[in-house]
Scaffold this motif. Sequence first.
Motif, PDB file in Angstrom:
ATOM      1  N   LEU A  42       0.830  -1.201   0.000  1.00  0.00           N
ATOM      2  CA  LEU A  42       0.000   0.000   0.000  1.00  0.00           C
ATOM      3  C   LEU A  42       0.867   1.254   0.000  1.00  0.00           C
ATOM      4  N   PHE A  43       0.526   2.194  -0.871  1.00  0.00           N
ATOM      5  CA  PHE A  43       1.334   3.409  -0.960  1.00  0.00           C
ATOM      6  C   PHE A  43       0.531   4.477  -1.676  1.00  0.00           C
ATOM      7  N   TYR A  44       1.088   5.694  -1.709  1.00  0.00           N
ATOM      8  CA  TYR A  44       0.544   6.765  -2.538  1.00  0.00           C
ATOM      9  C   TYR A  44       1.660   7.738  -2.852  1.00  0.00           C
ATOM     10  N   ALA A  45       1.684   8.174  -4.104  1.00  0.00           N
ATOM     11  CA  ALA A  45       2.648   9.214  -4.492  1.00  0.00           C
ATOM     12  C   ALA A  45       2.060  10.032  -5.633  1.00  0.00           C
ATOM     13  N   TYR A  46       2.273  11.343  -5.556  1.00  0.00           N
ATOM     14  CA  TYR A  46       1.851  12.288  -6.602  1.00  0.00           C
ATOM     15  C   TYR A  46       3.102  13.031  -7.045  1.00  0.00           C
ATOM     16  N   ILE A  47       3.506  12.799  -8.311  1.00  0.00           N
ATOM     17  CA  ILE A  47       4.766  13.362  -8.794  1.00  0.00           C
ATOM     18  C   ILE A  47       4.492  14.156 -10.069  1.00  0.00           C
ATOM     19  N   PRO A  48       4.169  15.442  -9.941  1.00  0.00           N
ATOM     20  CA  PRO A  48       3.771  16.231 -11.111  1.00  0.00           C
ATOM     21  C   PRO A  48       4.885  16.438 -12.130  1.00  0.00           C
ATOM     22  N   ILE A  52       2.942  10.872 -17.336  1.00  0.00           N
ATOM     23  CA  ILE A  52       2.540   9.617 -17.955  1.00  0.00           C
ATOM     24  C   ILE A  52       1.234   9.874 -18.689  1.00  0.00           C
ATOM     25  N   ASN A  53       1.209   9.628 -20.002  1.00  0.00           N
ATOM     26  CA  ASN A  53       0.023   9.911 -20.809  1.00  0.00           C
ATOM     27  C   ASN A  53      -0.442  11.360 -20.634  1.00  0.00           C
ATOM     28  N   ASN A  54       0.535  12.276 -20.626  1.00  0.00           N
ATOM     29  CA  ASN A  54       0.268  13.717 -20.541  1.00  0.00           C
ATOM     30  C   ASN A  54      -0.373  14.145 -19.223  1.00  0.00           C
ATOM     31  N   GLY A  55      -0.250  13.331 -18.204  1.00  0.00           N
ATOM     32  CA  GLY A  55      -0.756  13.693 -16.896  1.00  0.00           C
ATOM     33  C   GLY A  55       0.295  13.414 -15.832  1.00  0.00           C
ATOM     34  N   HIS A 123       0.017   3.528 -22.280  1.00  0.00           N
ATOM     35  CA  HIS A 123       1.438   3.403 -21.986  1.00  0.00           C
ATOM     36  C   HIS A 123       1.673   3.359 -20.470  1.00  0.00           C
ATOM     37  N   PHE A 124       1.742   2.134 -19.957  1.00  0.00           N
ATOM     38  CA  PHE A 124       1.983   1.897 -18.536  1.00  0.00           C
ATOM     39  C   PHE A 124       2.832   0.641 -18.435  1.00  0.00           C
ATOM     40  N   ASN A 125       4.018   0.775 -17.838  1.00  0.00           N
ATOM     41  CA  ASN A 125       5.016  -0.290 -17.906  1.00  0.00           C
ATOM     42  C   ASN A 125       5.209  -1.074 -16.615  1.00  0.00           C
ATOM     43  N   ARG A 243      -7.694   6.834 -14.036  1.00  0.00           N
ATOM     44  CA  ARG A 243      -7.078   5.731 -14.776  1.00  0.00           C
ATOM     45  C   ARG A 243      -6.100   4.969 -13.886  1.00  0.00           C
ATOM     46  N   MET A 244      -5.264   5.695 -13.179  1.00  0.00           N
ATOM     47  CA  MET A 244      -4.291   5.039 -12.297  1.00  0.00           C
ATOM     48  C   MET A 244      -4.982   4.394 -11.096  1.00  0.00           C
ATOM     49  N   GLN A 245      -6.112   4.956 -10.694  1.00  0.00           N
ATOM     50  CA  GLN A 245      -6.824   4.433  -9.531  1.00  0.00           C
ATOM     51  C   GLN A 245      -7.647   3.198  -9.854  1.00  0.00           C
ATOM     52  N   GLU A 246      -8.357   3.223 -10.970  1.00  0.00           N
ATOM     53  CA  GLU A 246      -9.357   2.196 -11.220  1.00  0.00           C
ATOM     54  C   GLU A 246      -9.029   1.232 -12.347  1.00  0.00           C
ATOM     55  N   GLU A 247      -8.069   1.540 -13.212  1.00  0.00           N
ATOM     56  CA  GLU A 247      -7.832   0.691 -14.382  1.00  0.00           C
ATOM     57  C   GLU A 247      -6.505  -0.035 -14.340  1.00  0.00           C
TER      58      GLU A 247
END
Length: 337
Positions: A42-48, A52-55, A123-125, A243-247
């Motif tokens: 479990l983790f969380y990070a927000y790196i502006p 990734i995919n223009n976000g 594009h998610f690796n 997208r990162m949360q649910e897909e």
Amino acid sequence: MKVDFQHRQSAHCESGVTSSLLQHAGLDQITEPLAFGIGSGLFYAYIPLIKINNGPAIAFRTMPGLIFKRTCKALHIPLIRKKFSSRQEAEAYLQQALNEGKPVGCQVGVYYLSYFPREYRFHFNAHNLIVFGKEEDNYLISDPIMETPTFLTSYELERVRFAKGALAPKGQIYYPVDNVSVDNETIKTAIKKGIRFNTSQMLRIPGWFAGVRGIKYTGGRIKKWRDNLGVQKAGSYLAQLVRMQEEIGTGGGGFRYMYAAFLEEAQQWWPVDELQEVSEEFTKAGDLWRTAAVQAAGIYKGRLGSQADFDQMGDYLIEVSEIEKKAFQQLEKIKWA
């Protein structure tokens, strides 16, 4: 060439790969929630600054590969983990492992996975799957999020193993040694250590961008996105968050549900009442993450868009941050027997 391997559908790719590989190696006690919790997933990070995919890059789990690595280390299980600069070397190593009867985990890119529905390819690796055999030119694939085993051609597998961009997998391959044996005391200790490390990561990681502080910070930034970015770009940023949360695997809400399941299973190993109480708090956090996703979807699809809508979205994340902060603080105070 085909390894006698049992496919298991899971909630999340890496914890599913980890539990499946360990169970194949003889460690039947390790369920997916236990792998996720022992591996401090479990983790969380927000790196502006990373796009990734223009976000902005937003993560709801630990870095790819760490759940497997931490779980094996905590259980004292030797493991093999390699990356490659040469595609030929990566292919040869994979062939050798399969010839030796070893199913192997691989980190891959999602965009070119031919068995994924097109709407889920981007594009998610940091996706993970298991290769357990080869028939003619088709590699046999156990992807934990798929209901049944599938396959990729040699070209397709090489393409996803060497996908370019952020978190490029570089042909990464990993697996535990065969026929492992772990006693119950080792599992109990691993559970305790996993909880302590995850608590430290979420409460005390330095900086404003990660852990519970990162969730609160993101909530505050969302309230400013409408004015600073404009409605359209702000909506695309929220689409990225959803997208990162649910897909991707189980995403933000699902990871909280899995951690709740881990704490319930942990109580079977450690009869501590607080584990059940905190499990319920993570379920609440998961519910609120899902509510926030619905709000975000309303904004980026154009059904919502006022400043009050952005404020509500930000408030959801700030509330999530507080719930998770208090939950981890409760875990921190547990007196282990």
